[in-house]
Design an enzyme around this catalytic site. Structure first.
Site, PDB file in Angstrom:
ATOM      1  N   SER A 247       0.843  -1.198   0.000  1.00  0.00           N
ATOM      2  CA  SER A 247       0.000   0.000   0.000  1.00  0.00           C
ATOM      3  C   SER A 247       0.877   1.246   0.000  1.00  0.00           C
ATOM      4  CB  SER A 247      -0.897   0.014   1.240  1.00  0.00           C
ATOM      5  OG  SER A 247      -0.082   0.079   2.405  1.00  0.00           O
ATOM      6  N   ALA A 248       2.184   1.067   0.160  1.00  0.00           N
ATOM      7  CA  ALA A 248       3.086   2.206   0.380  1.00  0.00           C
ATOM      8  C   ALA A 248       3.122   3.167  -0.807  1.00  0.00           C
ATOM      9  CB  ALA A 248       4.492   1.691   0.644  1.00  0.00           C
ATOM     10  N   TYR A 313      -6.729 -10.797  -0.236  1.00  0.00           N
ATOM     11  CA  TYR A 313      -5.832 -11.294  -1.283  1.00  0.00           C
ATOM     12  C   TYR A 313      -6.523 -12.263  -2.226  1.00  0.00           C
ATOM     13  CZ  TYR A 313      -1.511  -9.479   0.802  1.00  0.00           C
ATOM     14  OH  TYR A 313      -0.510  -8.665   1.274  1.00  0.00           O
ATOM     15  N   HIS A 327       4.630 -11.990   2.986  1.00  0.00           N
ATOM     16  CA  HIS A 327       4.044 -10.910   3.803  1.00  0.00           C
ATOM     17  C   HIS A 327       4.883 -10.745   5.064  1.00  0.00           C
ATOM     18  CE1 HIS A 327       1.062  -8.446   5.892  1.00  0.00           C
ATOM     19  NE2 HIS A 327       0.408  -8.337   4.746  1.00  0.00           N
ATOM     20  N   ASP A 329       5.350 -10.500   9.135  1.00  0.00           N
ATOM     21  CA  ASP A 329       4.635 -11.309  10.137  1.00  0.00           C
ATOM     22  C   ASP A 329       3.736 -10.454  11.041  1.00  0.00           C
ATOM     23  OD1 ASP A 329       6.463 -10.024  11.678  1.00  0.00           O
ATOM     24  OD2 ASP A 329       7.490 -11.822  12.407  1.00  0.00           O
ATOM     25  N   ASP A 330       3.590  -9.169  10.699  1.00  0.00           N
ATOM     26  CA  ASP A 330       2.745  -8.300  11.523  1.00  0.00           C
ATOM     27  C   ASP A 330       1.275  -8.684  11.453  1.00  0.00           C
ATOM     28  OD1 ASP A 330       3.193  -7.462   8.836  1.00  0.00           O
ATOM     29  OD2 ASP A 330       2.004  -5.677   9.239  1.00  0.00           O
ATOM     30  N   GLN A 336      -5.614  -7.657  11.018  1.00  0.00           N
ATOM     31  CA  GLN A 336      -5.415  -8.258   9.684  1.00  0.00           C
ATOM     32  C   GLN A 336      -5.485  -9.785   9.707  1.00  0.00           C
ATOM     33  OE1 GLN A 336      -2.588  -6.331   6.806  1.00  0.00           O
ATOM     34  NE2 GLN A 336      -1.733  -5.567   8.691  1.00  0.00           N
ATOM     35  N   ASP A 442     -27.634  28.633  17.119  1.00  0.00           N
ATOM     36  CA  ASP A 442     -27.198  28.408  15.730  1.00  0.00           C
ATOM     37  C   ASP A 442     -27.907  29.403  14.812  1.00  0.00           C
ATOM     38  OD1 ASP A 442     -26.283  27.271  13.386  1.00  0.00           O
ATOM     39  OD2 ASP A 442     -27.641  25.543  13.459  1.00  0.00           O
TER      40      ASP A 442
HETATM   41  C1  SPV Z   1     -25.580  21.804  11.073  1.00  0.00           C
HETATM   42  O1  SPV Z   1     -25.071  20.767  11.465  1.00  0.00           O
HETATM   43  O2  SPV Z   1     -25.297  22.900  11.555  1.00  0.00           O
HETATM   44  C2  SPV Z   1     -26.528  21.788   9.978  1.00  0.00           C
HETATM   45  C3  SPV Z   1     -27.310  20.584   9.728  1.00  0.00           C
HETATM   46  O3  SPV Z   1     -26.683  22.787   9.327  1.00  0.00           O
HETATM   47  S1  SPV Z   1     -28.790  20.740  10.564  1.00  0.00           S
HETATM   48  O4  SPV Z   1     -28.478  20.974  11.942  1.00  0.00           O
HETATM   49  O5  SPV Z   1     -29.534  19.521  10.362  1.00  0.00           O
HETATM   50  O6  SPV Z   1     -29.487  21.898   9.992  1.00  0.00           O
HETATM   51 MG    MG Z   2     -25.817  24.495  10.161  1.00  0.00          MG
END
Ligand code: SPV
Ligand code: MG
Length: 670
Positions: A247-248, A313, A327, A329-330, A336, A442
């Protein structure tokens, strides 16, 4: 370390095959003679100095070795009496160029596979190759073993003996003694015996370890029958196929050492883990799969490079049927384990085998990994990653973060299932959670400067892409500045909702007064934002509030089309109903007219719908918008109440993270 190859014998038992050239120049494969193969193997193993004893074919052999043009300095020493003496005398002739350091000693008619040579060279003590799985040969060397040491070497010893091959590593002091013994034999005129006769006189106090090569190829060629048998075995060895997966995206010496080791087992195919598989279990790769494949294609010893699409695999094992999978041995323990068990099962189905080497977890790798993460956190690299993850995975999962700590949780939380790993792909900088963390409603009260400060805190300690909740985006004249700032910071996407005036959280729905913007005005804002951005990667997502405000599907759909026409890079459709029907109906109708624009949902109320179902219906981004905050608040409330109720902290302690853990939660950078 010098190699000593004994090539003064005539090889008479080979008949016509050695009439015109020495035995060691007999072809053993389509590309090699016994000698060229030995010399190449020495070079590959890192040996640079070689002494070769020769006899009647001295000139042919020196010219031949030169023609191979190998990075190996060879000193040729001719035994002038090769017809009447044994190689004990040849070694004595070469005494002066052999007198210091460790010696790798082999007969010139010996054919062995790379792993045998590696084991001998890596033995760390004086040793001779023996095999516990070969029958005792009638006429060839056997080694008497007692107490884990070789006590005698000869063709007549059968008791306590194993088949032995003239391939030795001799540490400097042991070699000095054997060489002295050889010299004394020759001084006495005993030049027709084996050099081992001199060694046998000192094996009681010279510790020579038997190195068991088991069934690996290590055989002398004395006759035409030997030649046929060993060539056949060699062909099998050379056709052996080996598979390993990486994956490196940054390679260091431990990777190269591992690849070199694997390539010495057979024809090496490297599987390169797909971007999606790497992202799921580790982090976003610095280089896309195609570039990582090209990188491996250019490593010597790698015959083929293929993509491995999953952590499992099985698919590639069944397709390429390698004889060996290599592979570290980890994976013997840890998450895994199921992948390893499945790999073994797939190999067992046709007799393939797993070879495991000690896992090299060294400081160098950790330092590189830190550099990779630092690189991923830079704005230019981080910004474009949301688009790439979207196109790679089709469905992207996003978790809210509102502080450095919650950012770290989103960055590092992972669950391991069926040998795979699940992580969040990106972070949602929720206005609700950012405001709540500051004890504010909010309502766009927490200003942009403060919101940017939160982004900065998160960005400082994480690498995952960020989707910013831009509320209404403010007035258009302000929004264009917000876009440029977010872009400059490395944010991948801003989502703005089509509301105007005093914005309230959508989950209030129509319980509070909220005004939806007009289509024209909101489209103007989208267009201005798109015109303001400087990079192609940044995305502006238009969030439709029609269902929240109970304006119906028709309104939502016509807005979606108008917003995409105005340049929105994605559409978010929101609902606060428990029943997902209106969301599903919107997604279906939208997908009927637009198959490509990414669709975003926030399943806070319709939380019964799985990511798989959203994907199947055509959704591309699922945002878990507030769950971390909602998990933390009751836990904090309970702790506070418990302490108040009990007048002490003992009772709530079992619900808390041990303080030993909290002080180590945030690792210090070194
Ligand atoms: C928020 O996470 O602030 C959003 C999504 O705007 S909601 O709260 O559902 O409006
Ligand atoms: Mg929001």
């Amino acid at each position: 370390m010098k190699a000593l190859i004994l090539n003064s014998g005539m090889g008479r038992r080979m008949g016509v095959l050695t009439q015109s050239h020495p035995k060691c120049m007999t072809e053993i494969s389509a590309t090699d003679t016994i000698l060229s193969r030995q010399l190449r193997q020495l070079c590959d193993a890192g040996v640079t100095e070689c002494v070769m004893t020769t006899g009647d074919f001295h000139d042919v052999m020196t010219a031949y070795c030169e023609s191979l043009r190998l990075p190996l300095h060879i000193t040729f020493v001719r035994n002038p009496r090769c017809a009447e003496t044994n190689y004990i005398y040849s070694i004595d002739c070469a005494r002066e160029v052999l007198s210091d350091g460790d010696i790798l000693l082999m007969h010139g008619d010996l054919v062995f596979e790379n792993t045998v040579l590696d084991a001998v060279l890596g033995s760390g003590e004086s040793c001779m190759a023996v095999s516990s799985s070969q029958p005792l040969p009638e006429k060839d060397f056997k080694a008497v073993i007692r107490g884990g040491r070789i006590r005698e070497i000869g063709i007549h010893c059968f008791d306590d003996a194993l088949a032995a091959q003239p391939l030795y590593l001799l540490k400097a002091e042991d070699w000095r003694r054997w060489l002295q013994g050889i010299h004394e034999f020759c001084e006495r005129g005993e030049t027709g015996v084996y050099a081992e006769n001199a060694l046998n006189t000192m094996l009681d106090d010279l510790a020579l370890r038997p190195l068991d090569v088991g069934e690996q190829l290590c055989a002398e060629i004395d006759t035409a029958e030997d030649l046929a048998r060993v060539s056949g075995q060699l062909q099998q060895v050379e056709n052996r196929t080996v598979y390993m997966c990486f994956s490196a995206d940054m390679l260091h010496s431990a990777h190269f050492a591992l690849i070199r080791r694997a390539a010495r087992l057979g024809r090496l195919t490297i599987g390169v883990l797909s971007d999606e598989a790497v992202t799921s279990y580790k982090r976003y790769p610095l280089l896309p799969c195609a570039e990582r494949m090209a990188m491996f294609r250019n490593i010597s010893g790698v015959v083929r490079v293929v993509e491995q699409r999953t952590l499992s695999y099985r698919e590639n094992i069944e397709r390429y049927r390698p004889d060996i999978v290599v592979h570290g041995d980890d994976w013997v323990s840890g998450y895994q384990q199921p992948i390893r068990a499945e790999c073994i099962e797939a190999l067992n189905a046709y007799g393939g085998r797993l070879v495991e080497y000690p896992y090299a977890s060294d400081e160098k790798y950790r330092a590189l990994e830190q550099r990779a993460r630092a690189e991923l956190s830079t704005p230019d690299v981080r910004r474009g990653r949301l688009r790439r993850v979207l196109s790679m995975k089709g469905l992207v999962t996003v978790m809210e973060a509102h502080s450095g700590l919650t950012g770290l949780l989103v960055e590092h939380t992972a669950v391991h299932e069926n040998g795979g790993t699940r992580q969040f792909d990106a972070m949602w900088l929720s206005s609700l959670c950012d405001s709540t963390a500051k004890g504010k409603p909010d309502i766009e009260l927490v200003d942009m400067t403060s919101r940017f400060r939160t982004i900065d805190e998160i960005m400082e300690v994480t690498t995952k892409p960020i989707i910013f909740d831009g509320d209404t985006g403010g007035i258009t004249e302000h929004f264009v500045y917000t876009v440029r700032t977010l872009e400059r910071m490395g944010v991948s996407m801003v989502i703005i909702e089509d509301k105007t005036g005093l914005k309230k959280n959508s989950l209030f729905g129509t319980e509070v007064a909220q005004t939806q913007d007009s289509i024209e005005s909101f489209c103007r804002k989208i267009r201005a934002g798109k015109a303001a951005q400087k990079t192609r990667e940044f995305m502006i997502c238009a969030r439709i509030e029609s269902l929240i405000l109970e304006k119906g599907q028709e309104d939502a759909l016509s807005r979606a089309q108008a917003y995409t026409a105005a340049g929105a890079d994605a559409i978010m459709i929101h609902s606060r109903k428990k029943d997902p029907a209106e969301i599903f109906a919107f997604v279906e109708a939208f997908r009927a007219v637009d198959a490509v624009t990414p669709l975003v949902v926030v399943p806070t109320s319709f939380n019964q719908v799985t990511e798989e179902e959203f994907r199947a219906r055509g959704v591309n981004i699922v945002i878990y918008a507030n769950q971390l905050t909602r998990a933390a608040v009751p836990a904090m409330q309970e702790a506070a109440q418990s302490i108040l109720a009990h007048h002490r902290a003992l009772e709530c302690d079992r619900e808390l993270m041990p303080f030993r853990e909290i002080i180590r939660l945030i690792p210090e950078e070194d």
